[in-house]
Design a protein around this motif. Structure first.
Motif, mmCIF file in Angstrom:
data_model
loop_
_atom_site.group_PDB
_atom_site.id
_atom_site.type_symbol
_atom_site.label_atom_id
_atom_site.label_comp_id
_atom_site.label_asym_id
_atom_site.label_seq_id
_atom_site.Cartn_x
_atom_site.Cartn_y
_atom_site.Cartn_z
ATOM 1 N N PHE A 1 0.827 -1.207 0.000
ATOM 2 C CA PHE A 1 0.000 0.000 0.000
ATOM 3 C C PHE A 1 0.869 1.267 0.000
ATOM 4 C CE2 PHE A 1 -2.181 3.282 2.630
ATOM 5 C CZ PHE A 1 -3.190 3.608 1.745
ATOM 6 N N LYS A 2 1.899 1.281 0.840
ATOM 7 C CA LYS A 2 2.792 2.446 0.910
ATOM 8 C C LYS A 2 3.519 2.660 -0.414
ATOM 9 C CE LYS A 2 3.501 2.170 5.911
ATOM 10 N NZ LYS A 2 4.421 1.728 6.990
ATOM 11 N N SER A 3 3.959 1.569 -1.022
ATOM 12 C CA SER A 3 4.654 1.661 -2.312
ATOM 13 C C SER A 3 3.727 2.169 -3.409
ATOM 14 C CB SER A 3 5.225 0.301 -2.713
ATOM 15 O OG SER A 3 6.229 -0.094 -1.827
ATOM 16 N N TYR A 4 2.483 1.698 -3.375
ATOM 17 C CA TYR A 4 1.509 2.135 -4.384
ATOM 18 C C TYR A 4 1.203 3.615 -4.204
ATOM 19 C CZ TYR A 4 -2.267 1.496 -7.763
ATOM 20 O OH TYR A 4 -3.059 1.559 -8.886
ATOM 21 N N GLU A 5 1.093 4.048 -2.951
ATOM 22 C CA GLU A 5 0.871 5.474 -2.678
ATOM 23 C C GLU A 5 2.026 6.321 -3.206
ATOM 24 O OE1 GLU A 5 -1.962 6.655 0.945
ATOM 25 O OE2 GLU A 5 0.008 5.942 1.576
ATOM 26 N N THR A 6 3.251 5.832 -3.014
ATOM 27 C CA THR A 6 4.430 6.543 -3.527
ATOM 28 C C THR A 6 4.354 6.674 -5.041
ATOM 29 O OG1 THR A 6 5.830 5.768 -1.714
ATOM 30 C CG2 THR A 6 6.955 6.477 -3.711
ATOM 31 N N SER A 7 3.940 5.598 -5.698
ATOM 32 C CA SER A 7 3.808 5.600 -7.156
ATOM 33 C C SER A 7 2.777 6.626 -7.618
ATOM 34 C CB SER A 7 3.422 4.208 -7.657
ATOM 35 O OG SER A 7 4.395 3.259 -7.294
ATOM 36 N N LEU A 8 1.678 6.703 -6.900
ATOM 37 C CA LEU A 8 0.629 7.670 -7.248
ATOM 38 C C LEU A 8 1.133 9.101 -7.093
ATOM 39 C CD1 LEU A 8 -2.474 5.984 -5.561
ATOM 40 C CD2 LEU A 8 -1.974 6.093 -8.002
ATOM 41 N N THR A 9 1.899 9.340 -6.036
ATOM 42 C CA THR A 9 2.476 10.673 -5.817
ATOM 43 C C THR A 9 3.404 11.037 -6.972
ATOM 44 O OG1 THR A 9 2.361 10.436 -3.413
ATOM 45 C CG2 THR A 9 3.912 12.071 -4.264
ATOM 46 N N LEU A 10 4.235 10.088 -7.388
ATOM 47 C CA LEU A 10 5.158 10.330 -8.508
ATOM 48 C C LEU A 10 4.395 10.565 -9.811
ATOM 49 C CD1 LEU A 10 7.868 7.627 -7.693
ATOM 50 C CD2 LEU A 10 8.156 10.116 -7.563
ATOM 51 N N ASP A 11 3.300 9.853 -10.003
ATOM 52 C CA ASP A 11 2.464 10.055 -11.193
ATOM 53 C C ASP A 11 1.914 11.480 -11.235
ATOM 54 O OD1 ASP A 11 2.748 7.553 -12.337
ATOM 55 O OD2 ASP A 11 0.998 6.719 -11.346
ATOM 56 N N LYS A 12 1.385 11.936 -10.106
ATOM 57 C CA LYS A 12 0.826 13.296 -10.051
ATOM 58 C C LYS A 12 1.907 14.348 -10.304
ATOM 59 C CE LYS A 12 -1.687 13.097 -6.173
ATOM 60 N NZ LYS A 12 -2.665 13.541 -5.146
ATOM 61 N N GLU A 13 3.093 14.089 -9.749
ATOM 62 C CA GLU A 13 4.221 15.008 -9.980
ATOM 63 C C GLU A 13 4.542 15.089 -11.467
ATOM 64 O OE1 GLU A 13 7.476 13.620 -7.653
ATOM 65 O OE2 GLU A 13 6.624 14.298 -5.737
ATOM 66 N N LEU A 14 4.508 13.942 -12.143
ATOM 67 C CA LEU A 14 4.794 13.898 -13.576
ATOM 68 C C LEU A 14 3.806 14.752 -14.366
ATOM 69 C CD1 LEU A 14 6.164 12.721 -16.135
ATOM 70 C CD2 LEU A 14 4.533 10.823 -15.989
ATOM 71 N N TYR A 15 2.524 14.550 -14.092
ATOM 72 C CA TYR A 15 1.512 15.274 -14.866
ATOM 73 C C TYR A 15 1.480 16.765 -14.527
ATOM 74 C CZ TYR A 15 0.072 10.604 -16.193
ATOM 75 O OH TYR A 15 0.071 9.329 -16.690
ATOM 76 N N THR A 16 1.916 17.098 -13.339
ATOM 77 C CA THR A 16 2.064 18.518 -12.983
ATOM 78 C C THR A 16 3.254 19.115 -13.726
ATOM 79 O OG1 THR A 16 1.128 18.130 -10.785
ATOM 80 C CG2 THR A 16 2.402 20.146 -11.070
ATOM 81 N N MET A 17 4.349 18.376 -13.796
ATOM 82 C CA MET A 17 5.539 18.819 -14.532
ATOM 83 C C MET A 17 5.235 19.048 -16.010
ATOM 84 S SD MET A 17 8.331 16.184 -12.855
ATOM 85 C CE MET A 17 9.669 16.577 -13.984
ATOM 86 N N LEU A 18 4.396 18.181 -16.567
ATOM 87 C CA LEU A 18 4.065 18.276 -17.997
ATOM 88 C C LEU A 18 3.256 19.524 -18.340
ATOM 89 C CD1 LEU A 18 3.280 14.518 -18.640
ATOM 90 C CD2 LEU A 18 5.090 15.833 -19.763
ATOM 91 N N GLN A 19 2.789 20.201 -17.303
ATOM 92 C CA GLN A 19 2.057 21.461 -17.525
ATOM 93 C C GLN A 19 2.990 22.671 -17.477
ATOM 94 O OE1 GLN A 19 -1.776 21.611 -15.270
ATOM 95 N NE2 GLN A 19 -1.344 19.461 -14.814
ATOM 96 N N LYS A 20 4.292 22.407 -17.345
ATOM 97 C CA LYS A 20 5.306 23.469 -17.359
ATOM 98 C C LYS A 20 5.903 23.565 -18.760
ATOM 99 C CE LYS A 20 8.423 23.207 -14.210
ATOM 100 N NZ LYS A 20 9.443 22.559 -13.354
ATOM 101 N N GLU A 21 5.816 24.725 -19.334
ATOM 102 C CA GLU A 21 6.292 24.893 -20.713
ATOM 103 C C GLU A 21 7.817 24.803 -20.812
ATOM 104 O OE1 GLU A 21 4.578 27.477 -24.481
ATOM 105 O OE2 GLU A 21 4.227 28.165 -22.435
ATOM 106 N N ASP A 22 8.483 25.082 -19.679
ATOM 107 C CA ASP A 22 9.951 25.054 -19.696
ATOM 108 C C ASP A 22 10.522 23.717 -19.211
ATOM 109 O OD1 ASP A 22 9.147 25.334 -17.091
ATOM 110 O OD2 ASP A 22 10.628 26.865 -16.563
ATOM 111 N N LEU A 23 9.705 22.683 -19.191
ATOM 112 C CA LEU A 23 10.149 21.354 -18.756
ATOM 113 C C LEU A 23 11.245 20.836 -19.691
ATOM 114 C CD1 LEU A 23 9.706 18.797 -16.941
ATOM 115 C CD2 LEU A 23 8.040 18.052 -18.659
ATOM 116 N N THR A 24 12.328 20.348 -19.097
ATOM 117 C CA THR A 24 13.425 19.826 -19.908
ATOM 118 C C THR A 24 13.303 18.309 -20.069
ATOM 119 O OG1 THR A 24 14.903 19.428 -18.036
ATOM 120 C CG2 THR A 24 14.950 21.641 -19.022
ATOM 121 N N ILE A 25 13.946 17.801 -21.101
ATOM 122 C CA ILE A 25 13.955 16.357 -21.348
ATOM 123 C C ILE A 25 14.607 15.622 -20.173
ATOM 124 C CG2 ILE A 25 14.946 14.520 -22.779
ATOM 125 C CD1 ILE A 25 12.598 15.887 -24.102
#
Length: 220
Positions: free
Chosen positions: A144-168
């Motif tokens: 459960f803790k590992s899955y929660e960590t994964s979900l947090t990382l997923d949300k971080e990713l999709y938030t990052m993708l909303q930044k126009e200056d995101l680097t590769i």
């Protein structure tokens, strides 16, 4: 007329017989374990919706990657939609966790009944079943803790993708974290399933050894 002390003795005998005719420790364990199984119904109900949400998010992720940052406005729209899906997954996993924790609390009730089993071999069988289930709960808590960590990382990713200056480089680093997290989730899920299978086998063995006249739940 029957004398008072005779009536009293008969009454006491009835009470004593009622006590002797009550459920055995083995029968009490059976009742508790079946209630534990029922309390996990919500856990089971989350599995298919979770898979559907994971599939939906994967499709959104692939669309975003196909678009690239050249179509930024569309990437932002899809990223926001993906965050909503991740939050729905969070809701399902929390409901799943609540179900498991409720069953864990109920399962603890078998401890006293195990101690009251007279047959040594049967008591040992019940103790082994108890240990396996406790290992299963520990395994789930880690999962459960590992899955929660994964979900947090997923949300971080999709938030990052909303930044126009995101680097590769930033994107690749986040995706690497997510891949490592899900690799851990898969490994822990396999361990949890292994303990679940062992527990179900040991439970049926205990029922047979205790000569309990029970119906085996085919879903298990």
């Amino acid at each position: 007329m029957m004398k008072k002390h005779t009536v009293l003795m008969l009454f006491l005998c009835i009470i004593l017989l009622s006590g002797c005719l009550g459920p055995s420790p083995e029968e009490n364990i059976y009742q508790t374990l079946e209630e534990v199984a029922s309390l996990e119904d919500t856990f089971k109900e989350q599995q298919e919706p979770l898979l559907e949400l994971e599939k939906k998010e994967s499709e959104l992720y692939n669309k975003i990657m196909d678009l690239g940052m050249t179509e930024f406005d569309q990437v932002v729209i899809l990223s926001k939609e993906a965050i909503t899906v991740v939050e729905e997954r969070e809701s399902k996993i929390k409901a799943e966790n609540d179900s498991i924790m409720s069953s864990k609390k109920k399962f603890e009730e078998i401890t006293d009944d195990i101690a009251n089993i007279k047959d040594e071999a049967l008591r040992e069988s019940a103790n082994q079943l108890k240990k396996t289930m406790e290992d299963r709960y520990k395994s789930y808590e880690t999962l459960f803790k590992s899955y929660e960590t994964s979900l947090t990382l997923d949300k971080e990713l999709y938030t990052m993708l909303q930044k126009e200056d995101l680097t590769i480089e930033e994107l690749d680093a986040q995706i690497s974290k997510i891949n490592a997290a899900y690799k851990s989730v898969m490994k822990q899920n396999e361990e949890f399933n292994k303990f679940t299978e062992q527990y179900n086998e040991q439970k049926m063995t205990f029922y047979e050894q205790a000569e309990l006249d029970v119906e085996i739940n085919e879903k298990e």
